[in-house]
Design an enzyme around this catalytic site. Sequence first.
Site, PDB file in Angstrom:
ATOM      1  N   ILE A  43     144.349  49.041 -19.832  1.00 41.29           N
ATOM      2  CA  ILE A  43     144.301  49.490 -21.221  1.00 41.29           C
ATOM      3  C   ILE A  43     143.985  48.259 -22.068  1.00 41.29           C
ATOM      4  O   ILE A  43     144.824  47.376 -22.214  1.00 41.29           O
ATOM      5  CB  ILE A  43     145.639  50.123 -21.652  1.00 41.29           C
ATOM      6  N   GLU A  44     142.763  48.189 -22.570  1.00 42.42           N
ATOM      7  CA  GLU A  44     142.333  47.023 -23.333  1.00 42.42           C
ATOM      8  C   GLU A  44     142.664  47.167 -24.818  1.00 42.42           C
ATOM      9  O   GLU A  44     143.020  48.246 -25.288  1.00 42.42           O
ATOM     10  CB  GLU A  44     140.833  46.814 -23.142  1.00 42.42           C
ATOM     11  N   GLU A  55     147.862  47.549 -12.636  1.00 45.48           N
ATOM     12  CA  GLU A  55     149.001  47.321 -11.754  1.00 45.48           C
ATOM     13  C   GLU A  55     150.309  47.274 -12.534  1.00 45.48           C
ATOM     14  O   GLU A  55     151.309  47.895 -12.160  1.00 45.48           O
ATOM     15  CB  GLU A  55     148.827  46.010 -10.978  1.00 45.48           C
ATOM     16  N   CYS A  91     145.387  40.296 -10.660  1.00 46.88           N
ATOM     17  CA  CYS A  91     145.384  39.000 -11.344  1.00 46.88           C
ATOM     18  C   CYS A  91     146.709  38.278 -11.092  1.00 46.88           C
ATOM     19  O   CYS A  91     147.663  38.840 -10.559  1.00 46.88           O
ATOM     20  CB  CYS A  91     145.134  39.190 -12.841  1.00 46.88           C
TER      21      CYS A  91
END
Length: 138
Positions: A43-44, A55, A91
């Site tokens: 969700i940017e 994640e 990440c």
Amino acid sequence: MTDIELVQAAIRAREKAYCPYSNFAVGAALLCADGTVYGGCNIENAAYSPGNCAERTAIFRAVFDGQRDFTSIAIVGGPAGQPVSELCAPCGVCRQVMMEFCDPATFRILMGTGGDTFEERTLQQMLPFGFGPANLGK
């Protein structure tokens, strides 16, 4: 749930990604020890740093519901609107969140490369010398 089913659940979760800035859609499916599966998508945000990875979305949803015992997570990602065709690894921030809740020696990370293919690693392989609750005597 089979590993392939978990990867396919991540592919379905990826369809909900909100990624207008990177155009890189990620989906995750977290398997709990009791068999419950939590989906998550990235969700940017226009300000960038307030965004959240797929994640962590899945893990935070599970924790909110009282879950703390996780066995594996499937992750898929790639250009939005295109089929998954390459590995998408978590990440560093996501690996650190996994370290908070998961046994690094046994927690499995399935990185999907398509509907029925994936590569598997343990959290320990993905985050050697990780820092977690045990480092603080917890």
